[in-house]
Design a protein around this motif. Sequence first.
Motif, PDB file in Angstrom:
ATOM      1  N   GLN A   1      44.084  16.925  47.454  1.00 13.57           N
ATOM      2  CA  GLN A   1      42.984  17.715  48.008  1.00 13.57           C
ATOM      3  C   GLN A   1      43.494  18.989  48.654  1.00 13.57           C
ATOM      4  O   GLN A   1      44.378  18.963  49.507  1.00 13.57           O
ATOM      5  CB  GLN A   1      42.217  16.904  49.043  1.00 13.57           C
ATOM      6  CG  GLN A   1      41.057  17.654  49.693  1.00 13.57           C
ATOM      7  CD  GLN A   1      39.953  18.013  48.723  1.00 13.57           C
ATOM      8  OE1 GLN A   1      39.346  17.133  48.113  1.00 13.57           O
ATOM      9  NE2 GLN A   1      39.694  19.299  48.548  1.00 13.57           N
ATOM     10  N   ALA A   2      42.950  20.122  48.224  1.00 13.61           N
ATOM     11  CA  ALA A   2      43.263  21.412  48.836  1.00 13.61           C
ATOM     12  C   ALA A   2      42.009  21.942  49.522  1.00 13.61           C
ATOM     13  O   ALA A   2      40.911  21.399  49.363  1.00 13.61           O
ATOM     14  CB  ALA A   2      43.759  22.404  47.787  1.00 13.61           C
ATOM     15  N   ALA A   3      42.176  23.009  50.301  1.00  9.25           N
ATOM     16  CA  ALA A   3      41.072  23.545  51.083  1.00  9.25           C
ATOM     17  C   ALA A   3      40.961  25.046  50.901  1.00  9.25           C
ATOM     18  O   ALA A   3      41.856  25.699  50.358  1.00  9.25           O
ATOM     19  CB  ALA A   3      41.257  23.206  52.563  1.00  9.25           C
ATOM     20  N   LEU A   4      39.850  25.575  51.369  1.00 11.15           N
ATOM     21  CA  LEU A   4      39.628  27.012  51.455  1.00 11.15           C
ATOM     22  C   LEU A   4      39.563  27.404  52.927  1.00 11.15           C
ATOM     23  O   LEU A   4      38.933  26.715  53.736  1.00 11.15           O
ATOM     24  CB  LEU A   4      38.311  27.400  50.782  1.00 11.15           C
ATOM     25  CG  LEU A   4      38.288  27.379  49.256  1.00 11.15           C
ATOM     26  CD1 LEU A   4      36.852  27.365  48.760  1.00 11.15           C
ATOM     27  CD2 LEU A   4      39.025  28.588  48.689  1.00 11.15           C
ATOM     28  N   ALA A   5      40.221  28.496  53.259  1.00 10.29           N
ATOM     29  CA  ALA A   5      40.155  29.023  54.623  1.00 10.29           C
ATOM     30  C   ALA A   5      38.995  30.003  54.696  1.00 10.29           C
ATOM     31  O   ALA A   5      39.098  31.147  54.257  1.00 10.29           O
ATOM     32  CB  ALA A   5      41.465  29.712  54.985  1.00 10.29           C
ATOM     33  N   ALA A  31      27.689  24.217  48.007  1.00  6.23           N
ATOM     34  CA  ALA A  31      26.842  24.771  49.066  1.00  6.23           C
ATOM     35  C   ALA A  31      27.540  24.816  50.422  1.00  6.23           C
ATOM     36  O   ALA A  31      27.200  25.643  51.269  1.00  6.23           O
ATOM     37  CB  ALA A  31      25.547  23.961  49.167  1.00  6.23           C
ATOM     38  N   THR A  32      28.527  23.954  50.648  1.00  7.08           N
ATOM     39  CA  THR A  32      29.221  23.956  51.932  1.00  7.08           C
ATOM     40  C   THR A  32      30.189  25.123  52.072  1.00  7.08           C
ATOM     41  O   THR A  32      30.655  25.418  53.178  1.00  7.08           O
ATOM     42  CB  THR A  32      30.016  22.650  52.114  1.00  7.08           C
ATOM     43  OG1 THR A  32      30.952  22.522  51.028  1.00  7.08           O
ATOM     44  CG2 THR A  32      29.087  21.452  52.137  1.00  7.08           C
ATOM     45  N   VAL A  33      30.495  25.779  50.973  1.00 10.09           N
ATOM     46  CA  VAL A  33      31.464  26.877  50.982  1.00 10.09           C
ATOM     47  C   VAL A  33      30.807  28.218  50.667  1.00 10.09           C
ATOM     48  O   VAL A  33      31.112  29.238  51.278  1.00 10.09           O
ATOM     49  CB  VAL A  33      32.600  26.600  49.975  1.00 10.09           C
ATOM     50  CG1 VAL A  33      33.550  27.793  49.882  1.00 10.09           C
ATOM     51  CG2 VAL A  33      33.368  25.346  50.369  1.00 10.09           C
ATOM     52  N   ALA A  34      29.894  28.225  49.689  1.00 12.67           N
ATOM     53  CA  ALA A  34      29.288  29.484  49.246  1.00 12.67           C
ATOM     54  C   ALA A  34      27.831  29.263  48.879  1.00 12.67           C
ATOM     55  O   ALA A  34      27.471  28.224  48.328  1.00 12.67           O
ATOM     56  CB  ALA A  34      30.056  30.033  48.044  1.00 12.67           C
ATOM     57  N   PRO A  54      35.421  22.412  46.753  1.00 15.51           N
ATOM     58  CA  PRO A  54      34.439  21.530  46.117  1.00 15.51           C
ATOM     59  C   PRO A  54      34.914  21.034  44.759  1.00 15.51           C
ATOM     60  O   PRO A  54      35.630  21.735  44.023  1.00 15.51           O
ATOM     61  CB  PRO A  54      33.198  22.428  45.968  1.00 15.51           C
ATOM     62  CG  PRO A  54      33.414  23.565  46.919  1.00 15.51           C
ATOM     63  CD  PRO A  54      34.891  23.761  46.996  1.00 15.51           C
ATOM     64  N   GLY A  55      34.508  19.831  44.422  1.00 15.37           N
ATOM     65  CA  GLY A  55      34.810  19.290  43.105  1.00 15.37           C
ATOM     66  C   GLY A  55      33.855  19.827  42.059  1.00 15.37           C
ATOM     67  O   GLY A  55      32.840  20.463  42.361  1.00 15.37           O
ATOM     68  N   GLY A  56      34.182  19.594  40.806  1.00 19.84           N
ATOM     69  CA  GLY A  56      33.300  19.964  39.713  1.00 19.84           C
ATOM     70  C   GLY A  56      33.316  21.424  39.345  1.00 19.84           C
ATOM     71  O   GLY A  56      32.428  21.899  38.627  1.00 19.84           O
ATOM     72  N   VAL A 101      34.583  28.254  39.399  1.00 20.32           N
ATOM     73  CA  VAL A 101      33.227  28.464  38.877  1.00 20.32           C
ATOM     74  C   VAL A 101      32.516  27.111  38.848  1.00 20.32           C
ATOM     75  O   VAL A 101      32.987  26.171  38.197  1.00 20.32           O
ATOM     76  CB  VAL A 101      33.247  29.091  37.474  1.00 20.32           C
ATOM     77  CG1 VAL A 101      31.821  29.393  37.009  1.00 20.32           C
ATOM     78  CG2 VAL A 101      34.095  30.357  37.455  1.00 20.32           C
ATOM     79  N   PRO A 102      31.393  26.979  39.533  1.00 17.81           N
ATOM     80  CA  PRO A 102      30.776  25.649  39.666  1.00 17.81           C
ATOM     81  C   PRO A 102      29.978  25.223  38.443  1.00 17.81           C
ATOM     82  O   PRO A 102      29.328  26.027  37.777  1.00 17.81           O
ATOM     83  CB  PRO A 102      29.854  25.825  40.874  1.00 17.81           C
ATOM     84  CG  PRO A 102      29.517  27.275  40.889  1.00 17.81           C
ATOM     85  CD  PRO A 102      30.725  27.992  40.354  1.00 17.81           C
ATOM     86  N   GLY A 103      30.031  23.917  38.190  1.00 19.52           N
ATOM     87  CA  GLY A 103      29.146  23.326  37.189  1.00 19.52           C
ATOM     88  C   GLY A 103      27.929  22.696  37.823  1.00 19.52           C
ATOM     89  O   GLY A 103      26.976  22.323  37.147  1.00 19.52           O
ATOM     90  N   ASP A 104      27.953  22.567  39.158  1.00 26.91           N
ATOM     91  CA  ASP A 104      26.837  22.003  39.928  1.00 26.91           C
ATOM     92  C   ASP A 104      26.738  22.816  41.211  1.00 26.91           C
ATOM     93  O   ASP A 104      27.617  22.757  42.073  1.00 26.91           O
ATOM     94  CB  ASP A 104      27.113  20.533  40.236  1.00 26.91           C
ATOM     95  CG  ASP A 104      25.975  19.851  40.990  1.00 26.91           C
ATOM     96  OD1 ASP A 104      25.148  20.564  41.593  1.00 26.91           O
ATOM     97  OD2 ASP A 104      25.925  18.612  40.981  1.00 26.91           O
ATOM     98  N   LEU A 105      25.671  23.584  41.349  1.00 29.59           N
ATOM     99  CA  LEU A 105      25.536  24.486  42.494  1.00 29.59           C
ATOM    100  C   LEU A 105      25.430  23.743  43.818  1.00 29.59           C
ATOM    101  O   LEU A 105      25.859  24.250  44.858  1.00 29.59           O
ATOM    102  CB  LEU A 105      24.329  25.398  42.302  1.00 29.59           C
ATOM    103  CG  LEU A 105      24.389  26.348  41.100  1.00 29.59           C
ATOM    104  CD1 LEU A 105      23.148  27.230  41.061  1.00 29.59           C
ATOM    105  CD2 LEU A 105      25.652  27.188  41.152  1.00 29.59           C
ATOM    106  N   ASP A 106      24.889  22.542  43.809  1.00 27.38           N
ATOM    107  CA  ASP A 106      24.759  21.791  45.058  1.00 27.38           C
ATOM    108  C   ASP A 106      26.122  21.447  45.651  1.00 27.38           C
ATOM    109  O   ASP A 106      26.284  21.369  46.874  1.00 27.38           O
ATOM    110  CB  ASP A 106      23.960  20.508  44.822  1.00 27.38           C
ATOM    111  CG  ASP A 106      22.484  20.772  44.524  1.00 27.38           C
ATOM    112  OD1 ASP A 106      21.999  21.861  44.914  1.00 27.38           O
ATOM    113  OD2 ASP A 106      21.846  19.921  43.893  1.00 27.38           O
ATOM    114  N   LYS A 107      27.126  21.254  44.791  1.00 23.71           N
ATOM    115  CA  LYS A 107      28.443  20.827  45.275  1.00 23.71           C
ATOM    116  C   LYS A 107      29.204  21.930  46.012  1.00 23.71           C
ATOM    117  O   LYS A 107      30.153  21.638  46.728  1.00 23.71           O
ATOM    118  CB  LYS A 107      29.291  20.313  44.108  1.00 23.71           C
ATOM    119  CG  LYS A 107      28.813  18.980  43.546  1.00 23.71           C
ATOM    120  CD  LYS A 107      29.755  18.464  42.473  1.00 23.71           C
ATOM    121  CE  LYS A 107      29.302  17.102  41.975  1.00 23.71           C
ATOM    122  NZ  LYS A 107      30.218  16.551  40.936  1.00 23.71           N
TER     123      LYS A 107
END
Length: 469
Positions: A95-99, A123-126, A108-110, A115-121
């Motif tokens: 597991q890595a993180a974003l500052a 949401a905590t970052v962007a 986020p996974g996925g 580039v997200p495949g699921d926008l809900d995943k």
Amino acid sequence: MRRPWRVAVVGGGITGLAAAVRLRDGAPAGTEITVYEQAGALGGKLRTGELAGRPVEFGAESFLMRDPAGGESAAVSLIRRLGLAGAIVHPTVGQAALAVDGGLRPIPGGTLVGVPGDLDKVATVARPAADADRDGGRPLLGPEQDVAVGALVRARLGDQVVDRLVDPMLGGVYAGRADDLSLVTTMPALARAARVEHTLTGAVRAAQAAAPRAPGAPVFGTLAGGLSTLVEAAAQASGATIRLNAAVRELTPTADGWRLVVGPTREPELVEADAVVLTVPARPAARLLADLAPEVAVTVGGLDYASVALVTLALPEPALPELSGFLVPATEGLLIKASTFFTTKWGHLARPDGIALVRASVGRYGDETQLQLADDDLVATVHRELSKVLGTPLPAPVASHVQRWGGALPQYAPGHLDRLAATRAALRATHPTLVLAGAGHDGVGIPVCVRSGETAAGEIIEALGGSGS
């Protein structure tokens, strides 16, 4: 009796060494292979060093285990060929993180390179744009179209997804910016899916489905003895003559092959070869091509590069989170663009004395002035910024190391692969026994460079008449 082939490999990084191994395996017995490396050591950006009594990578850290189609990567295949498969180890913490916003948030996974495949995943970052990714009734890209990654993602999902997710992910790999880098070159699977899918999230899911990964299967690997063991094993297996401190300064076609001018101007050495694999970076390659293929040289030499520095600290018993490391968006205003908690990520490096190795990457394309800082100032800045991101003062390092890589990472502008195909076709038509290979052409990462070198070696074998001839 026909004399043995003579093949010159210009450049002793992993691309050149992979080419030399493939030549040894596929060319007729007795083929003379010589690797010319202008530096005093082989390996290019694969360089294992030592800090505070522990091995640490001062260049590339790991390799992908799979290729884009889901099979074994070219790096793993080469490692297996060299008898080193038993030395492959995997991260113990993935597991890595974003500052972002002054703290660390799990990536986020996925996502596919952010580039997200699921926008809900995510949401905590962007926050995606309000009307993000609507189906426009046609594929995102035309059949031959290439665009900058940032242009596509901003148009479909908004600025925050690019700035907080995609840009730091690409920055960690290329030290470049999403708004400058080619989608087709840096994210080929997504580009292929975008020629069919009508939404970007759909294209991400399609690209991921095309190369499924078994649950729990490791994504990355390295070698327990360090990546320099790969360099040493490849050099030995190739049976090549290794020439260090041997810069190739001129390359001239002859009636039956090539003449290389090697070494210093005052004491030049003339070398004859039947074929040449050219694996040096784009600008040195362009200089060698300037007289024999001027138009090719202009195109090849137009590729720009980013410079980076890797700062490694040996810290006594620091309070580190259970993460492999973190990425930093440029919008956070930090010098650091990425950091790896080496002895956390790679369990085989953990030590009972509590010394932790932490490495930070510094330098972004187009914003490299701070790389001019002296080593001590870089170390101090990295230590201060790490403490800020982690929210706690880190202990003073007991040792540190700064590795500078000038002009290290190619910046592939949109259309790169089309330009590359044209240059290779032009060379093949006029000089079929001269082949270009390496990161400046085919992409970054150990598997890509290995495959590039092996492909070039195969083309040389074919041009000279095939194996066993």
